[in-house]
Motif scaffolding. Sequence first.
Motif, PDB file in Angstrom:
ATOM      1  N   LYS A 306       0.813  -1.223   0.000  1.00 41.88           N
ATOM      2  CA  LYS A 306       0.000   0.000   0.000  1.00 41.88           C
ATOM      3  C   LYS A 306       0.847   1.275   0.000  1.00 41.88           C
ATOM      4  CE  LYS A 306      -3.888  -2.122   2.450  1.00 41.88           C
ATOM      5  NZ  LYS A 306      -4.759  -2.047   3.633  1.00 41.88           N
ATOM      6  N   ARG A 307       2.184   1.131  -0.076  1.00 37.17           N
ATOM      7  CA  ARG A 307       3.045   2.307  -0.133  1.00 37.17           C
ATOM      8  C   ARG A 307       3.621   2.404  -1.541  1.00 37.17           C
ATOM      9  NH1 ARG A 307       0.929   0.857   4.758  1.00 37.17           N
ATOM     10  NH2 ARG A 307       1.416   2.402   6.345  1.00 37.17           N
ATOM     11  N   LEU A 308       3.179   3.399  -2.295  1.00 33.87           N
ATOM     12  CA  LEU A 308       3.581   3.581  -3.690  1.00 33.87           C
ATOM     13  C   LEU A 308       3.613   2.241  -4.423  1.00 33.87           C
ATOM     14  CD1 LEU A 308       6.250   6.397  -4.203  1.00 33.87           C
ATOM     15  CD2 LEU A 308       4.092   6.047  -5.382  1.00 33.87           C
ATOM     16  N   GLU A 309       2.461   1.599  -4.448  1.00 37.70           N
ATOM     17  CA  GLU A 309       2.314   0.270  -5.039  1.00 37.70           C
ATOM     18  C   GLU A 309       1.835   0.406  -6.488  1.00 37.70           C
ATOM     19  OE1 GLU A 309      -0.407  -3.721  -4.187  1.00 37.70           O
ATOM     20  OE2 GLU A 309      -0.234  -2.171  -2.668  1.00 37.70           O
ATOM     21  N   LYS A 310       2.626  -0.105  -7.423  1.00 43.66           N
ATOM     22  CA  LYS A 310       2.239  -0.031  -8.839  1.00 43.66           C
ATOM     23  C   LYS A 310       1.087  -1.007  -9.085  1.00 43.66           C
ATOM     24  CE  LYS A 310       5.547   0.109 -11.951  1.00 43.66           C
ATOM     25  NZ  LYS A 310       6.610  -0.370 -12.866  1.00 43.66           N
ATOM     26  N   ILE A 311      -0.042  -0.497  -9.568  1.00 44.90           N
ATOM     27  CA  ILE A 311      -1.213  -1.358  -9.743  1.00 44.90           C
ATOM     28  C   ILE A 311      -1.552  -1.594 -11.211  1.00 44.90           C
ATOM     29  CG2 ILE A 311      -2.254  -0.877  -7.503  1.00 44.90           C
ATOM     30  CD1 ILE A 311      -4.085   1.159  -8.872  1.00 44.90           C
ATOM     31  N   ALA A 312      -0.973  -0.818 -12.115  1.00 46.68           N
ATOM     32  CA  ALA A 312      -1.238  -1.012 -13.536  1.00 46.68           C
ATOM     33  C   ALA A 312      -0.171  -0.293 -14.349  1.00 46.68           C
ATOM     34  CB  ALA A 312      -2.621  -0.487 -13.907  1.00 46.68           C
ATOM     35  N   GLN A 340       9.916  10.873 -10.822  1.00 47.36           N
ATOM     36  CA  GLN A 340      10.189   9.597 -11.488  1.00 47.36           C
ATOM     37  C   GLN A 340       9.717   9.601 -12.941  1.00 47.36           C
ATOM     38  OE1 GLN A 340      12.001   7.524  -9.953  1.00 47.36           O
ATOM     39  NE2 GLN A 340      11.819   5.521 -10.918  1.00 47.36           N
ATOM     40  N   TYR A 341       8.642  10.342 -13.225  1.00 51.87           N
ATOM     41  CA  TYR A 341       8.077  10.397 -14.578  1.00 51.87           C
ATOM     42  C   TYR A 341       7.915  11.857 -15.014  1.00 51.87           C
ATOM     43  CZ  TYR A 341       6.901   5.559 -13.403  1.00 51.87           C
ATOM     44  OH  TYR A 341       6.968   4.248 -13.015  1.00 51.87           O
ATOM     45  N   PRO A 342       9.025  12.581 -15.158  1.00 53.74           N
ATOM     46  CA  PRO A 342       8.943  14.028 -15.413  1.00 53.74           C
ATOM     47  C   PRO A 342       8.293  14.385 -16.750  1.00 53.74           C
ATOM     48  CG  PRO A 342      11.193  13.231 -15.669  1.00 53.74           C
ATOM     49  CD  PRO A 342      10.411  12.102 -15.083  1.00 53.74           C
ATOM     50  N   ASN A 343       8.315  13.471 -17.697  1.00 57.38           N
ATOM     51  CA  ASN A 343       7.773  13.767 -19.018  1.00 57.38           C
ATOM     52  C   ASN A 343       6.339  13.288 -19.203  1.00 57.38           C
ATOM     53  OD1 ASN A 343      10.264  14.906 -19.841  1.00 57.38           O
ATOM     54  ND2 ASN A 343      11.077  12.842 -20.210  1.00 57.38           N
ATOM     55  N   ARG A 344       5.729  12.798 -18.119  1.00 58.29           N
ATOM     56  CA  ARG A 344       4.332  12.350 -18.193  1.00 58.29           C
ATOM     57  C   ARG A 344       3.436  13.300 -17.398  1.00 58.29           C
ATOM     58  NH1 ARG A 344       4.385   5.711 -17.653  1.00 58.29           N
ATOM     59  NH2 ARG A 344       5.834   5.332 -19.380  1.00 58.29           N
ATOM     60  N   LYS A 345       2.203  13.390 -17.839  1.00 57.79           N
ATOM     61  CA  LYS A 345       1.208  14.180 -17.107  1.00 57.79           C
ATOM     62  C   LYS A 345       0.860  13.442 -15.814  1.00 57.79           C
ATOM     63  CE  LYS A 345      -3.041  14.073 -18.548  1.00 57.79           C
ATOM     64  NZ  LYS A 345      -4.239  14.286 -19.381  1.00 57.79           N
ATOM     65  N   LEU A 346       1.015  14.113 -14.688  1.00 58.10           N
ATOM     66  CA  LEU A 346       0.706  13.493 -13.402  1.00 58.10           C
ATOM     67  C   LEU A 346      -0.720  13.867 -12.979  1.00 58.10           C
ATOM     68  CD1 LEU A 346       1.235  11.976 -10.777  1.00 58.10           C
ATOM     69  CD2 LEU A 346       2.463  13.976  -9.918  1.00 58.10           C
ATOM     70  N   VAL A 347      -1.573  12.839 -12.889  1.00 57.40           N
ATOM     71  CA  VAL A 347      -2.935  13.013 -12.399  1.00 57.40           C
ATOM     72  C   VAL A 347      -2.966  12.475 -10.968  1.00 57.40           C
ATOM     73  CG1 VAL A 347      -5.377  12.462 -12.753  1.00 57.40           C
ATOM     74  CG2 VAL A 347      -3.835  12.702 -14.729  1.00 57.40           C
ATOM     75  N   ALA A 348      -3.005  13.370  -9.994  1.00 60.09           N
ATOM     76  CA  ALA A 348      -2.934  12.983  -8.583  1.00 60.09           C
ATOM     77  C   ALA A 348      -4.305  13.127  -7.944  1.00 60.09           C
ATOM     78  CB  ALA A 348      -1.904  13.841  -7.843  1.00 60.09           C
ATOM     79  N   CYS A 349      -4.793  12.015  -7.379  1.00 56.79           N
ATOM     80  CA  CYS A 349      -6.116  11.987  -6.749  1.00 56.79           C
ATOM     81  C   CYS A 349      -5.961  11.679  -5.264  1.00 56.79           C
ATOM     82  CB  CYS A 349      -6.996  10.925  -7.400  1.00 56.79           C
ATOM     83  SG  CYS A 349      -7.124  11.078  -9.199  1.00 56.79           S
ATOM     84  N   LEU A 350      -6.558  12.515  -4.435  1.00 60.23           N
ATOM     85  CA  LEU A 350      -6.464  12.337  -2.989  1.00 60.23           C
ATOM     86  C   LEU A 350      -7.865  12.191  -2.404  1.00 60.23           C
ATOM     87  CD1 LEU A 350      -5.063  12.527  -0.157  1.00 60.23           C
ATOM     88  CD2 LEU A 350      -5.331  15.008  -0.347  1.00 60.23           C
ATOM     89  N   GLU A 351      -8.062  11.134  -1.608  1.00 61.48           N
ATOM     90  CA  GLU A 351      -9.306  11.011  -0.861  1.00 61.48           C
ATOM     91  C   GLU A 351      -9.094  11.527   0.556  1.00 61.48           C
ATOM     92  OE1 GLU A 351     -12.797   7.866   0.523  1.00 61.48           O
ATOM     93  OE2 GLU A 351     -10.935   7.060  -0.332  1.00 61.48           O
ATOM     94  N   LEU A 352      -9.882  12.498   0.957  1.00 58.20           N
ATOM     95  CA  LEU A 352      -9.886  12.960   2.348  1.00 58.20           C
ATOM     96  C   LEU A 352     -10.780  11.992   3.123  1.00 58.20           C
ATOM     97  CD1 LEU A 352     -10.310  16.798   1.781  1.00 58.20           C
ATOM     98  CD2 LEU A 352      -8.193  15.512   2.122  1.00 58.20           C
ATOM     99  N   ALA A 429       0.878   9.540 -15.609  1.00 56.73           N
ATOM    100  CA  ALA A 429       1.086   8.774 -14.380  1.00 56.73           C
ATOM    101  C   ALA A 429      -0.104   9.085 -13.482  1.00 56.73           C
ATOM    102  CB  ALA A 429       2.395   9.171 -13.708  1.00 56.73           C
ATOM    103  N   LEU A 430      -0.868   8.050 -13.133  1.00 58.25           N
ATOM    104  CA  LEU A 430      -2.040   8.212 -12.276  1.00 58.25           C
ATOM    105  C   LEU A 430      -1.659   7.811 -10.859  1.00 58.25           C
ATOM    106  CD1 LEU A 430      -5.102   8.628 -11.765  1.00 58.25           C
ATOM    107  CD2 LEU A 430      -5.425   6.224 -12.425  1.00 58.25           C
ATOM    108  N   LEU A 431      -1.924   8.710  -9.913  1.00 55.32           N
ATOM    109  CA  LEU A 431      -1.592   8.456  -8.509  1.00 55.32           C
ATOM    110  C   LEU A 431      -2.871   8.537  -7.679  1.00 55.32           C
ATOM    111  CD1 LEU A 431       0.358   8.127  -6.097  1.00 55.32           C
ATOM    112  CD2 LEU A 431       0.772  10.599  -6.203  1.00 55.32           C
ATOM    113  N   LEU A 432      -3.217   7.429  -7.007  1.00 58.56           N
ATOM    114  CA  LEU A 432      -4.417   7.352  -6.181  1.00 58.56           C
ATOM    115  C   LEU A 432      -3.998   7.261  -4.726  1.00 58.56           C
ATOM    116  CD1 LEU A 432      -6.240   4.746  -8.434  1.00 58.56           C
ATOM    117  CD2 LEU A 432      -6.879   7.156  -8.203  1.00 58.56           C
TER     118      LEU A 432
END
Length: 451
Positions: A306-312, A340-352, A429-432
């Motif tokens: 569950k710590r920076l776990e690559k899921i896809a 880590q992925y400077p040339n990719r669009k980073l989509v960061a999603c945070l659940e409060l 890069a999608l970050l959940l």
Amino acid sequence: MRTHFIAIGGSAMHNLALALHQKGDQVTGSDDAIFEPSKTRLDKKGLLPMEMGWFPEKITTEIDAVILGMHAKADNPELLKAQELGLKIYSYPEFLFEQSKNKTRVVIGGSHGKTTITSMILHVMHYHNIEVDYMVGAQLEGFDTMVHLTKENDFIVLEGDEYLSSPIDLRPKFHLYQPNIALISGIAWDHINVFPTYDFYVEQFETFIQKIKNGGILVYNEDDAEVKRVAEDATNPIRKIAYKTPEYTVEDGTTLLSTPEGPMPIEVFGAHNLNNLAGAKWICQNMGVDEADFYEAIATFKGASKRLEKIAETKTAVAYKDFAHSPSKVKATTQAVKAQYPNRKLVACLELHTYSSLNAEFLKEYEGALDAADVAVVFYSPDAVKIKQLEEVTYEQISAAFKRNDLIIYTNPQEFQDFLRAHDLKESALLLMSSGNYGGLNFDEVKGMLS
């Protein structure tokens, strides 16, 4: 030894129950609700209660020890019966200390990074076939349980949580362990429901240092100004070892750690994880593992669950999920993925999702936490706010807290999932980030969203 668990279904509690069963103790337990994976794991070992609920008649003078979980309340019928009978009642950390009084106790504390650092240490020990007892807050590859106790092992490695010990013992867990070797990774205000001010929260770490046995060792992160101050101000007779983020480079999505033998590729990434690695190295060296052997082992460490776990991953996109929820963790994780992925669009999603993150006053701590993201999304459930009996937080409060005019906010789980499906995630890069699941997101379906 016969041990009874009140609230056996919790993540930590059921793992301790399994560890004691494996050690040969007689284990029973109760709970009012048990979910997966605890349910199946307890059932396989014959430890799952026959029916849910609290049964004071289970509590008899034949029980040697009662272990009380945080999920139980102070008026729990089984607890009241145990108190009436004068049975020995332990909190989870109190029991672990009792089991390790004659061992060298290594305690990893800090507002962030402690699970990863503990996992790194255990990975290195496992790699070199060094047997140690342990308690860690995540399931590790190659380890059956999150808790392991023996009579013969010399060391025990404990993840030192600053949260409360039990409903009748309101001391932070890590105050009970009395370490011989301790580490503090970072101090960033958390658990606002228990520590209402920053200063009060910091005091818990000052007390933790005072609990180190005379002649013991404190390993501390000097990159964190508060940790450095607290460590340097401590006057008890201990040895202090400072660490900081080591030099590293990123080439084609691979992180290369600078070592005396030259650059070494490693599986984990991000400045915060390299910082964690430096702390783990000093702990391992003080447990008898030399530097070269540490590097050999850590090269194969893939990260804690569950710590920076690559899921896809596809040829053009990648998705990670991370347990990050506090402001400092969210900021470090978001920056790590962007680096880590400077040339990719980073989509960061945070659940409060936690008590602190849904607190209107605490929200301001999130300022700048998502700045590294190209697309920043926050999801929260108004129902979760009601369940936690908090004042309702508004779109406007969240938007103002993060200080991003383009922040996207969702409160409806289906609308959030529709956003992910409709958003073009190629070259992204999608970050959940969440300690929950965004109101029911199936993480197994995320790969389909990337293509």
